[in-house]
Design an enzyme around this catalytic site. Structure first.
Site, mmCIF file in Angstrom:
data_model
loop_
_atom_site.group_PDB
_atom_site.id
_atom_site.type_symbol
_atom_site.label_atom_id
_atom_site.label_comp_id
_atom_site.label_asym_id
_atom_site.label_seq_id
_atom_site.Cartn_x
_atom_site.Cartn_y
_atom_site.Cartn_z
ATOM 1 C CG HIS A 180 45.268 57.138 39.002
ATOM 2 N ND1 HIS A 180 46.295 57.938 38.715
ATOM 3 C CD2 HIS A 180 44.187 57.932 38.569
ATOM 4 C CE1 HIS A 180 45.809 58.904 38.187
ATOM 5 N NE2 HIS A 180 44.830 59.097 38.237
ATOM 6 C CD GLU B 297 52.151 63.258 43.019
ATOM 7 O OE1 GLU B 297 53.385 63.725 43.363
ATOM 8 O OE2 GLU B 297 51.602 62.319 43.008
ATOM 9 C CB SER C 187 45.244 53.187 44.271
ATOM 10 O OG SER C 187 45.789 52.683 43.134
#
Length: 356
Positions: free
Chosen positions: A62, A147, A288
């Site tokens: 992300h 997730e 990320s």
């Protein structure tokens, strides 16, 4: 700095005193975790070995910058495996997928690369194990997060989602003595434990997972943010708006008492008004986020007088993960071509969950 209950009027001497030096408190650790690094390298390696296009189901991680960079190299991001033309390669993102998605890829005659973070895979395996033992599984996480969707798909008949302490009152289980909690790996540690405490109050025999489900990098970045929040008047977290762990870092900073905290993708999104009266800026990034984006923020701040950078280190990180096995021992392009030539896959009469 925000902790004082009253501010006395400045004396003439104080009024004429020089302003406090401007500085940046830079968190360490920050940015890429081992699972993100593995997933991004996996896309780059697949493009290098097999050429474009490489399809990726959902964003590999992300982060807007990472996705745009990989798109320029030949990656194509899709919402579902069913969108990928037969005879191609599709990669599953770091957030993991349900067994049904593996079956969709098989039916679609696609060669697959599973870039699920090993720490997410651990939670999947825990869900499968407790479901086989017929436990009710209370999955702490955010509804709709990729997730959570993937983990729930491993044992849909046994898993209930608990999206915070306020959900606990509505949870019902078959046998209060056979209940276990698991969690999404990118949550706030403090808020997760608040939910767990509420669950334990309702279900005193609640079992905890064998080891922490919240990943080491999420915990380390939240610890560092708390340290920054105690010293800074403003905290900036570099990360995308759909990044759960980055959002949690901003929330943790505010809960720790910093007067202001913001989430930005790029330095250009920073509002100069945030800096008014601020001498110390705390800076970190989500798990990320590539460090090039942090360096751009440092440069932006330096141009505005915040040239002094102090590292605030709260942990060392050395964990690495090997690349997905599909990149090590298979010619996936040839496999995809064989699948295309074989024609539509025949679904077994009793197709169960696909093992990973």
């Amino acid at each position: 700095m925000g902790r004082m209950t009253a501010t006395p009027a400045p004396t003439p001497e104080a009024a004429s005193a020089p302003s406090r030096p401007k500085r940046v408190l830079l968190a360490a650790p920050r940015g890429y975790c081992a699972g993100v690094d593995r997933a991004v390298i996996a896309v780059e390696k697949a493009l290098e070995q097999y050429g474009a296009p490489i399809y990726v189901r959902h964003e590999i991680v992300h982060n807007k910058y990472v996705v745009q960079t990989l798109e320029r190299k030949g990656a194509i991001f899709v919402d579902q495996a069913t969108e990928v033309p037969p005879g191609n390669i599709v990669m599953f993102s770091a957030h993991g997928v349900a067994p049904a998605v593996h079956e969709e890829a098989r039916q679609g005659r696609l060669a697959t690369i599973d870039a699920t973070c090993p720490l997410v895979t651990k939670v999947h395996k825990e869900a499968v194990r407790f479901a086989k033992e017929d436990f009710d599984i209370l999955l702490i996480g955010h509804e709709g997060h990729e997730e959570v969707v993937g983990t729930s798909g491993e044992a849909p008949d046994h898993i209930q989602l608990v999206d915070g302490p306020e959900d606990v009152a509505n949870i019902e289980v078959r046998d209060p003595s056979r209940v276990v909690w698991l969690s999404q790996t990118t949550l706030s540690v403090d808020e997760t434990m608040e939910t767990v405490d509420a669950l334990k109050e309702k279900f005193p025999q609640l079992i905890s997972p064998p080891s922490d489900d919240i990943c080491y990098a999420t915990q380390n970045r939240q610890t560092a943010i708390k340290e920054l929040a105690g010293q800074a008047e403003l905290v900036i977290v570099v990360g995308s708006k759909n990044s759960s762990n980055s959002i949690r870092m901003v929330e943790v900073a505010k809960q720790a008492g910093v007067p202001a905290a913001y989430l930005v993708d790029f330095a250009s999104e920073i509002d100069e008004a945030w800096l008014e009266g601020v001498s110390s800026v705390g800076l970190s990034s989500g798990a990320s986020v590539p460090d090039v984006l942090v360096q751009e923020v440092l440069e932006w701040l330096s141009e505005r007088g915040y040239a002094d950078v102090e590292i605030v280190k709260t942990a060392d990180e050395s964990l690495t993960f090997s690349l997905p096995k599909e990149l090590r021992d298979k010619d996936l392009r040839a496999q995809a071509e064989r699948l295309l030539a074989e024609g539509p896959a025949a679904r077994p009469e009793s197709a169960g969950p696909v093992t990973k």
